[in-house]
Design an enzyme around this catalytic site. Structure first.
Site, PDB file in Angstrom:
ATOM      1  N   ARG A  76       5.919  -3.943 -12.592  1.00 31.93           N
ATOM      2  CA  ARG A  76       6.274  -3.844 -11.168  1.00 31.93           C
ATOM      3  C   ARG A  76       7.125  -5.084 -10.891  1.00 31.93           C
ATOM      4  O   ARG A  76       6.630  -6.195 -10.908  1.00 31.93           O
ATOM      5  CB  ARG A  76       5.019  -3.852 -10.293  1.00 31.93           C
ATOM      6  N   ASP A 107       6.222   6.169  -6.326  1.00 32.57           N
ATOM      7  CA  ASP A 107       7.098   6.014  -5.152  1.00 32.57           C
ATOM      8  C   ASP A 107       7.762   4.644  -5.060  1.00 32.57           C
ATOM      9  O   ASP A 107       8.894   4.528  -4.598  1.00 32.57           O
ATOM     10  CB  ASP A 107       6.345   6.367  -3.862  1.00 32.57           C
ATOM     11  N   ASP A 132      -1.806   9.276  -9.491  1.00 35.71           N
ATOM     12  CA  ASP A 132      -2.288   9.458  -8.111  1.00 35.71           C
ATOM     13  C   ASP A 132      -1.977  10.825  -7.491  1.00 35.71           C
ATOM     14  O   ASP A 132      -2.606  11.206  -6.508  1.00 35.71           O
ATOM     15  CB  ASP A 132      -1.710   8.367  -7.207  1.00 35.71           C
ATOM     16  N   ARG A 176      -5.097   5.187  -5.348  1.00 37.76           N
ATOM     17  CA  ARG A 176      -4.478   4.352  -4.291  1.00 37.76           C
ATOM     18  C   ARG A 176      -4.858   4.907  -2.923  1.00 37.76           C
ATOM     19  O   ARG A 176      -6.037   4.934  -2.616  1.00 37.76           O
ATOM     20  CB  ARG A 176      -2.960   4.306  -4.477  1.00 37.76           C
TER      21      ARG A 176
HETATM   22  O1  F6P Z   1      -0.667   4.058  -8.978  1.00 37.12           O
HETATM   23  C1  F6P Z   1      -1.527   4.146 -10.060  1.00 37.12           C
HETATM   24  C2  F6P Z   1      -2.707   3.227  -9.885  1.00 37.12           C
HETATM   25  O2  F6P Z   1      -3.531   3.329 -11.020  1.00 37.12           O
HETATM   26  C3  F6P Z   1      -3.522   3.448  -8.613  1.00 37.12           C
HETATM   27  O3  F6P Z   1      -4.401   4.540  -8.737  1.00 37.12           O
HETATM   28  C4  F6P Z   1      -4.199   2.124  -8.462  1.00 37.12           C
HETATM   29  O4  F6P Z   1      -4.518   1.885  -7.101  1.00 37.12           O
HETATM   30  C5  F6P Z   1      -3.156   1.154  -8.946  1.00 37.12           C
HETATM   31  O5  F6P Z   1      -2.267   1.895  -9.765  1.00 37.12           O
HETATM   32  C6  F6P Z   1      -3.683  -0.010  -9.730  1.00 37.12           C
HETATM   33  O6  F6P Z   1      -2.604  -0.841 -10.005  1.00 37.12           O
HETATM   34  P1  F6P Z   1      -2.635  -2.023 -11.079  1.00 37.12           P
HETATM   35  O7  F6P Z   1      -2.615  -1.400 -12.444  1.00 37.12           O
HETATM   36  O8  F6P Z   1      -1.404  -2.803 -10.811  1.00 37.12           O
HETATM   37  O9  F6P Z   1      -3.903  -2.761 -10.842  1.00 37.12           O
END
Ligand code: F6P
Length: 327
Positions: A76, A107, A132, A176
């Site tokens: 990200r 998104d 998601d 999420r």
């Molecule tokens: O968008 C996918 C997801 O796994 C969500 O379900 C969750 O809220 C988020 O990403 C977790 O993000 P990270 O891997 O950055 O902790």
């Protein structure tokens, strides 16, 4: 088909999802089928900014169809959110002669690409890849089916031990702000209650579902909680019920990132393969600034703008069914 596009860049961005590799494979092979060169951009927008770009061939995507994660890795990127970051990315793409992009992600990834398109006009197609299932313009996102199956498998196992020990479990699943994984893993796993952000169930209503257990000696139960629940996550709900009643022996399981891994189901492999080929064909037919998805089992292209401003609503009927079945 367009002859102006010669080199297609493909990358994965945001949270990884099972089936992303199958989508990469489909994009690479379809590009080569149509006599285009194809480049893998590593670590999403971060790799684009740094010029971490590799040429891919039909064989370099062999034996990845069945593997979870993403061979292109994901990230990200904060820098790509800035115009300066996007300028660096554009310079790197130009250096490699890349004149079209395919992003596989959620998104957040789309928004970045949309800004990029507005600034630099590079034709781009997004493929929805996230567990998601929270993206409008497609009935299913890549990875959602696998993640939901993983959640169901976990719920089945938890039910075994819940029954043996007469325990009440709160199982938290990802998603999420979306309740898709929760509602469908809850229905498939026979949950006693399902808490999702789209529903308006209050804590009192939840407690009213659990309380009769006290009278009927039904101590064992499984409540599935979406991480985006508006009345608290699994730990909060477990604490609140404990404060109300000492009757239940309560345990909490947060499934977390295990839902993001594993070999994709047949459904996700086929979906990813179809969307990957359609994304390339869309680009070559002049589509730009769009997301490819599947609606009523048909390939469909939706403008980013529409995708960004919409929501993928939960089917109210699913919620109704879940409530009937959990009595
Ligand atoms: O968008 C996918 C997801 O796994 C969500 O379900 C969750 O809220 C988020 O990403 C977790 O993000 P990270 O891997 O950055 O902790």
């Amino acid at each position: 088909m367009s002859t102006t596009i010669t080199k297609i860049g493909v990358f994965t961005s945001g949270g990884d999802a099972p089936g992303m590799n199958a989508a990469i494979r489909a994009v690479v092979r379809a590009s080569i089928y149509y006599k285009k060169e194809v480049f893998g951009i590593m670590r999403g927008y971060e790799g684009m900014i740094e010029g971490d770009i590799v040429k891919l061939g039909a064989r370099s995507v062999g034996n990845i169809l069945q593997r979870g994660g993403t061979i292109l890795k994901s990230a990200r990127s904060q820098e790509f959110r800035t115009p300066e970051g996007r300028k660096k990315a554009f310079d790197q793409l130009k250096k490699h002669g890349i004149d079209a992009l395919i992003a596989i992600g959620g998104d957040g990834s789309f928004t970045g690409l949309h800004h990029f398109f507005n600034e630099y006009g590079l034709p781009s197609v997004c493929i929805p890849g996230t567990i998601d299932n929270d993206i409008p313009g497609t009935d299913y996102t890549i990875g959602y089916d696998t993640a939901t199956n993983t959640a169901v498998e976990a719920i089945d196992k938890i039910r075994d031990t819940a029954l043996s020990h007469n325990r009440l479990f709160f199982v938290e699943v990802m998603g999420r702000n979306s309740g898709y994984i929760a509602i469908n893993s809850g229905i498939a796993g026979g949950a006693g209650a399902i808490i999702i952000p789209e529903d308006h169930m209050t804590f009192e209503e939840l407690y009213a579902i659990l309380k009769p257990g006290e009278e009927t000696a039904k101590k064992s139960n499984v409540v599935v909680v979406a991480e985006g629940s508006k009345i608290g996550g699994a730990l909060d709900l477990a604490r609140k019920v404990t404060e109300r009643s000492s009757y239940f022996d309560i345990k909490v399981t947060i499934l977390g990132h295990l839902q993001r891994g594993g070999s994709p189901t047949y459904f996700d492999r086929v979906l990813a393969s179809k969307l990957g080929v359609a994304a390339v064909e869309g680009l070559l037919n002049g589509k730009q600034d769009v997301m490819v998805g599947i609606l009523d089992n048909k390939i469909s292209f939706t403008p980013f703008e529409t995708v960004r401003s919409g929501i993928h609503a939960i089917n109210e009927e699913d919620l109704r069914i879940a409530k009937i079945l959990s009595i």
